[in-house]
Design a protein around this motif. Structure first.
Motif, PDB file in Angstrom:
ATOM      1  N   GLN A   1      15.054  18.015   1.100  1.00  0.00           N
ATOM      2  CA  GLN A   1      13.874  18.453   0.348  1.00  0.00           C
ATOM      3  C   GLN A   1      13.014  19.333   1.247  1.00  0.00           C
ATOM      4  O   GLN A   1      12.830  19.022   2.425  1.00  0.00           O
ATOM      5  CB  GLN A   1      13.027  17.244  -0.060  1.00  0.00           C
TER       6      GLN A   1
ATOM      7  N   SER B   1       9.890  14.576   2.450  1.00  0.00           N
ATOM      8  CA  SER B   1      10.709  13.463   1.981  1.00  0.00           C
ATOM      9  C   SER B   1       9.884  12.641   0.986  1.00  0.00           C
ATOM     10  O   SER B   1       8.970  11.930   1.373  1.00  0.00           O
ATOM     11  CB  SER B   1      11.123  12.647   3.203  1.00  0.00           C
ATOM     12  N   PHE B   2      10.186  12.822  -0.285  1.00  0.00           N
ATOM     13  CA  PHE B   2       9.456  12.081  -1.319  1.00  0.00           C
ATOM     14  C   PHE B   2      10.429  11.380  -2.243  1.00  0.00           C
ATOM     15  O   PHE B   2      11.566  11.831  -2.421  1.00  0.00           O
ATOM     16  CB  PHE B   2       8.595  13.043  -2.154  1.00  0.00           C
ATOM     17  N   ASP B   3       9.952  10.291  -2.831  1.00  0.00           N
ATOM     18  CA  ASP B   3      10.763   9.605  -3.827  1.00  0.00           C
ATOM     19  C   ASP B   3      10.538  10.294  -5.175  1.00  0.00           C
ATOM     20  O   ASP B   3       9.460  10.189  -5.770  1.00  0.00           O
ATOM     21  CB  ASP B   3      10.355   8.129  -3.885  1.00  0.00           C
TER      22      ASP B   3
ATOM     23  N   LYS C   1      11.684   9.787  -8.117  1.00  0.00           N
ATOM     24  CA  LYS C   1      11.449   8.887  -9.267  1.00  0.00           C
ATOM     25  C   LYS C   1       9.955   8.565  -9.413  1.00  0.00           C
ATOM     26  O   LYS C   1       9.405   8.605 -10.506  1.00  0.00           O
ATOM     27  CB  LYS C   1      12.227   7.579  -9.073  1.00  0.00           C
ATOM     28  N   THR C   2       9.314   8.238  -8.281  1.00  0.00           N
ATOM     29  CA  THR C   2       7.892   7.884  -8.321  1.00  0.00           C
ATOM     30  C   THR C   2       7.062   9.092  -8.740  1.00  0.00           C
ATOM     31  O   THR C   2       6.166   8.981  -9.579  1.00  0.00           O
ATOM     32  CB  THR C   2       7.427   7.403  -6.925  1.00  0.00           C
TER      33      THR C   2
END
Ligand SMILES: [Zn+2]
Ligand SMILES: [Zn+2]
Length: 313
Positions: free
Chosen positions: A182, A192-194, A196-197
């Motif tokens: 990402q 770096s992120f989730d 889905k959230t």
């Protein structure tokens, strides 16, 4: 170096004690240049800092008897008008306090502004809507801001695009290619992120409240201007893939092939083009010229014929 006022060392020592690792002091010809990244005051909650700027104070040899040079750089989340307000305030302060150590007060001025304007200004570069109260947005470690929902869409699409490109690679290149990472859509720093959230966040408020699209007179005028510009670019050969297709995408020619197209206009143009590309040792233009490789009519980036057609007019 010895000419630097003792008060300067005292001041730098005090700043180092307060700011610890946030301070960098360099020397230019023995004269200190102080650099510090200023953040808004949010107590211990670093997550709530949406803006920052680097303050650079270049001391003069006779500082504090004369004013230092002050710059702001690497601003994040601040628009130009706010930066020039801060600049102005700094200049006022410098003018009024010549003769006194001033760096700490400059930092405080900047910090005060940042605390007051600790909201990302400008737009989310993904949806081009602004940030308003109630929006759910996120700050990257590189201090860029996006609506969480927009960033989710961006990351989903960029991974999809990565996979599509990956599928096209031959096996030996797949083995060498780096895994998907990402990146920030503004500065390409690794993030770096989730996803889905992020995706669970509501879409930007302005996008919900935006009035329905209407073709106004202003837009029509803009359309007319743009299509005139496009027509001009097409005419000058600046638009690839519009109207005239130019040379075929891959032209493999042999000596025998050279015979025919030379009589036509496009053949003559291609000839001119390749004459420029071929080293001067092979200036011979006779039909039994040796095979020149597949890239005739291409510029170096393998875009068909742009340079050739443009130059011919
Ligand atoms: Zn957005
Ligand atoms: Zn960034």
């Amino acid at each position: 170096m010895a000419s630097v006022d003792m008060r300067v060392y005292d001041e730098i020592e005090a700043l180092e004690a307060i700011l610890i690792e946030d301070l960098a002091v360099k020397h230019d010809d023995g004269v200190p240049i102080i650099e510090t990244v200023v953040h808004p005051s949010t107590g211990d909650q670093i997550d709530l800092q949406y803006v920052c700027v680097t303050l650079v104070v270049k001391l003069t040899p006779d500082y504090p008897e004369s004013s230092p040079e002050v710059f702001l750089k690497n601003s994040r989340g601040l628009d130009d008008s706010l930066l020039s307000d801060i600049d102005l305030k700094i200049k006022e302060k410098l003018d009024r306090h010549v003769g006194n150590p001033i760096v700490f007060e400059l930092i405080e001025i900047v910090r005060e502004y940042l605390t007051k304007w600790n909201l990302p200004s400008g737009q989310c570069v993904i949806c081009l809507h602004g940030f308003v109260k109630g929006d759910v947005f996120i700050k990257t470690p590189c201090y860029h801001h996006f609506h969480s929902n927009c960033l989710a869409k961006h990351l989903i699409n960029s991974e999809k695009y990565y996979m599509e490109e990956y599928e096209k690679l031959p096996n030996w290149q797949r083995a060498q290619s780096l895994p998907y990472q990402q990146t920030c859509p503004v500065c390409r720093c690794a993030i770096s992120f989730d996803v889905k959230t992020l995706e669970e966040a509501p879409p930007p408020i302005e996008s919900i409240n935006a009035p329905p699209f209407r073709l106004t007179a202003e837009l029509k005028a803009l359309q007319a201007r743009m299509s005139a510009m496009l027509a001009r670019q097409v005419e000058r050969g600046g638009v690839v893939g519009s109207g005239d297709d130019g040379p075929p995408l891959l032209t493999i020619s042999t000596a025998a092939d050279n015979e025919e197209p030379r009589s036509s206009t496009s053949g003559a143009q291609r000839e001119t083009n390749s004459d420029r590309v071929v080293p001067s040792t092979s200036t011979d233009n006779t039909p039994d010229q040796p095979y020149r490789g597949p890239y005739r009519g291409f510029n170096r980036r393998a875009k068909p014929g742009r340079r050739g057609r443009g130059a011919a007019r």
